[in-house]
Design a protein around this motif. Structure first.
Motif, PDB file in Angstrom:
ATOM      1  N   PHE A 158      67.765 129.027 -11.736  1.00 32.29           N
ATOM      2  CA  PHE A 158      67.376 129.625 -11.813  1.00 32.29           C
ATOM      3  C   PHE A 158      67.288 129.856 -13.614  1.00 32.29           C
ATOM      4  N   LYS A 159      67.946 130.004 -14.324  1.00 31.43           N
ATOM      5  CA  LYS A 159      67.611 129.514 -15.356  1.00 31.43           C
ATOM      6  C   LYS A 159      66.299 129.285 -16.209  1.00 31.43           C
ATOM      7  N   PRO A 160      65.751 130.495 -16.978  1.00 27.48           N
ATOM      8  CA  PRO A 160      63.886 129.366 -17.698  1.00 27.48           C
ATOM      9  C   PRO A 160      64.041 128.647 -18.759  1.00 27.48           C
ATOM     10  N   LYS A 161      63.242 128.810 -19.551  1.00 22.51           N
ATOM     11  CA  LYS A 161      63.337 127.816 -20.233  1.00 22.51           C
ATOM     12  C   LYS A 161      63.251 127.775 -21.402  1.00 22.51           C
ATOM     13  N   ASP A 162      64.316 127.571 -21.861  1.00 21.00           N
ATOM     14  CA  ASP A 162      64.657 127.577 -23.541  1.00 21.00           C
ATOM     15  C   ASP A 162      63.900 127.142 -24.821  1.00 21.00           C
ATOM     16  N   TRP A 163      63.115 128.000 -25.505  1.00 20.73           N
ATOM     17  CA  TRP A 163      62.578 127.976 -26.203  1.00 20.73           C
ATOM     18  C   TRP A 163      63.244 127.823 -27.633  1.00 20.73           C
ATOM     19  N   LYS A 164      64.139 128.184 -28.039  1.00 18.97           N
ATOM     20  CA  LYS A 164      65.155 127.657 -29.171  1.00 18.97           C
ATOM     21  C   LYS A 164      64.320 126.800 -30.019  1.00 18.97           C
ATOM     22  N   ASN A 165      64.858 124.982 -28.345  1.00 20.39           N
ATOM     23  CA  ASN A 165      63.991 123.691 -29.845  1.00 20.39           C
ATOM     24  C   ASN A 165      63.224 123.440 -29.337  1.00 20.39           C
ATOM     25  N   ILE A 166      62.372 124.493 -28.767  1.00 21.55           N
ATOM     26  CA  ILE A 166      60.557 124.015 -28.537  1.00 21.55           C
ATOM     27  C   ILE A 166      59.523 124.349 -29.734  1.00 21.55           C
TER      28      ILE A 166
ATOM     29  N   VAL B 259      58.493 128.276 -10.257  1.00 19.75           N
ATOM     30  CA  VAL B 259      57.625 127.003 -11.091  1.00 19.75           C
ATOM     31  C   VAL B 259      57.845 128.430 -12.315  1.00 19.75           C
ATOM     32  N   ALA B 260      57.518 129.263 -12.169  1.00 20.72           N
ATOM     33  CA  ALA B 260      57.277 130.354 -13.247  1.00 20.72           C
ATOM     34  C   ALA B 260      58.091 130.790 -14.262  1.00 20.72           C
ATOM     35  N   HIS B 261      59.635 131.429 -13.160  1.00 14.31           N
ATOM     36  CA  HIS B 261      60.697 131.324 -14.107  1.00 14.31           C
ATOM     37  C   HIS B 261      61.183 130.466 -14.254  1.00 14.31           C
ATOM     38  N   THR B 262      61.227 129.370 -14.300  1.00 14.51           N
ATOM     39  CA  THR B 262      61.463 128.133 -14.466  1.00 14.51           C
ATOM     40  C   THR B 262      61.417 127.452 -16.271  1.00 14.51           C
ATOM     41  N   GLN B 263      59.996 128.196 -15.947  1.00 18.00           N
ATOM     42  CA  GLN B 263      58.916 127.648 -17.728  1.00 18.00           C
ATOM     43  C   GLN B 263      58.811 128.696 -18.305  1.00 18.00           C
ATOM     44  N   ASP B 264      59.355 129.968 -17.699  1.00 19.35           N
ATOM     45  CA  ASP B 264      59.288 131.085 -18.715  1.00 19.35           C
ATOM     46  C   ASP B 264      57.822 131.479 -19.240  1.00 19.35           C
ATOM     47  N   HIS B 265      56.656 131.021 -17.822  1.00 19.66           N
ATOM     48  CA  HIS B 265      55.675 131.412 -18.152  1.00 19.66           C
ATOM     49  C   HIS B 265      55.181 131.911 -16.801  1.00 19.66           C
ATOM     50  N   HIS B 266      54.896 133.097 -16.752  1.00 19.27           N
ATOM     51  CA  HIS B 266      54.510 133.806 -15.540  1.00 19.27           C
ATOM     52  C   HIS B 266      52.518 134.166 -14.925  1.00 19.27           C
ATOM     53  N   PRO B 267      52.240 134.128 -14.232  1.00 17.28           N
ATOM     54  CA  PRO B 267      50.283 133.749 -14.196  1.00 17.28           C
ATOM     55  C   PRO B 267      50.435 135.675 -13.440  1.00 17.28           C
ATOM     56  N   ASP B 268      49.723 135.381 -13.646  1.00 11.24           N
ATOM     57  CA  ASP B 268      48.785 137.121 -12.532  1.00 11.24           C
ATOM     58  C   ASP B 268      48.201 136.091 -11.968  1.00 11.24           C
ATOM     59  N   LEU B 269      49.061 137.253 -10.564  1.00 13.81           N
ATOM     60  CA  LEU B 269      47.884 136.371  -8.346  1.00 13.81           C
ATOM     61  C   LEU B 269      47.671 137.926  -8.831  1.00 13.81           C
ATOM     62  N   SER B 270      46.824 137.238  -7.658  1.00 11.45           N
ATOM     63  CA  SER B 270      45.472 138.345  -6.417  1.00 11.45           C
ATOM     64  C   SER B 270      46.240 137.560  -4.803  1.00 11.45           C
ATOM     65  N   VAL B 271      47.500 138.246  -4.748  1.00  9.51           N
ATOM     66  CA  VAL B 271      47.920 137.611  -2.951  1.00  9.51           C
ATOM     67  C   VAL B 271      46.945 138.653  -2.011  1.00  9.51           C
ATOM     68  N   HIS B 272      46.376 138.044  -1.220  1.00 13.38           N
ATOM     69  CA  HIS B 272      45.617 138.210   0.287  1.00 13.38           C
ATOM     70  C   HIS B 272      46.845 137.931   1.203  1.00 13.38           C
ATOM     71  N   TYR B 273      46.067 137.471   2.550  1.00 13.07           N
ATOM     72  CA  TYR B 273      46.701 137.310   3.617  1.00 13.07           C
ATOM     73  C   TYR B 273      46.062 136.043   3.818  1.00 13.07           C
ATOM     74  N   ASN B 274      45.127 134.856   3.399  1.00  9.61           N
ATOM     75  CA  ASN B 274      44.602 133.775   3.619  1.00  9.61           C
ATOM     76  C   ASN B 274      44.623 133.381   2.251  1.00  9.61           C
ATOM     77  N   ARG B 275      44.954 133.427   1.465  1.00 10.31           N
ATOM     78  CA  ARG B 275      44.505 133.040  -0.206  1.00 10.31           C
ATOM     79  C   ARG B 275      45.589 133.799  -1.114  1.00 10.31           C
ATOM     80  N   CYS B 276      45.796 133.402  -2.648  1.00 14.66           N
ATOM     81  CA  CYS B 276      46.344 133.872  -3.778  1.00 14.66           C
ATOM     82  C   CYS B 276      45.435 133.347  -4.291  1.00 14.66           C
ATOM     83  N   VAL B 277      44.946 134.253  -5.860  1.00 19.16           N
ATOM     84  CA  VAL B 277      44.371 133.777  -6.830  1.00 19.16           C
ATOM     85  C   VAL B 277      44.929 133.850  -8.578  1.00 19.16           C
TER      86      VAL B 277
END
Length: 116
Positions: free
Chosen positions: A5-13, A67-85
């Motif tokens: 669960f470690k996020p991406k280490d940006w020090k060497n990127i 995915v977002a945590h491991t990439q250390d890049h978090h999207p905005d999400l809009s979560v509904h019953y049968n869809r996610c933006v």
């Protein structure tokens, strides 16, 4: 203890930078179902993922959270019953970066048909 669960280490990127309009158009052409949203520093790429029910929607959200945590890049999400933006942008560059497109590809991969 090591954790998956470690996020991406940006020090060497190398630092991220805002993509040009040409790079954005080229990146979008390679992503199924994603569109440009917003403008200026609020510009983002966005896609609505549709599901059969709430359980599938939340399963997708949980997988995307990993995915977002491991990439250390978090999207905005809009979560509904049968869809996610899902909306990606890179706040620290005031626009879109390669990371947004990498994460969008990974989001698409979560729902890709393995038989295709």
């Amino acid at each position: 203890m090591s954790s998956m669960f470690k996020p991406k280490d940006w020090k060497n990127i190398p630092p991220r930078h805002a993509l040009s309009a040409t790079e954005i158009v080229s990146g979008l052409a390679k992503l199924d179902g994603w569109k440009l949203s917003g403008d200026g520093s609020d510009v983002a790429i966005e896609k609505t993922f549709s599901f059969a029910n709430y359980f599938e929607t939340i399963a997708f959200v949980n997988a995307l959270a990993f995915v977002a945590h491991t990439q250390d890049h978090h999207p905005d999400l809009s979560v509904h019953y049968n869809r996610c933006v899902v909306r990606f942008n890179t706040h620290d560059v005031g626009g879109l970066s390669v990371t947004d497109f990498d994460c969008a590809r990974q989001a698409n991969a979560l729902v890709a048909d393995p038989a295709a």
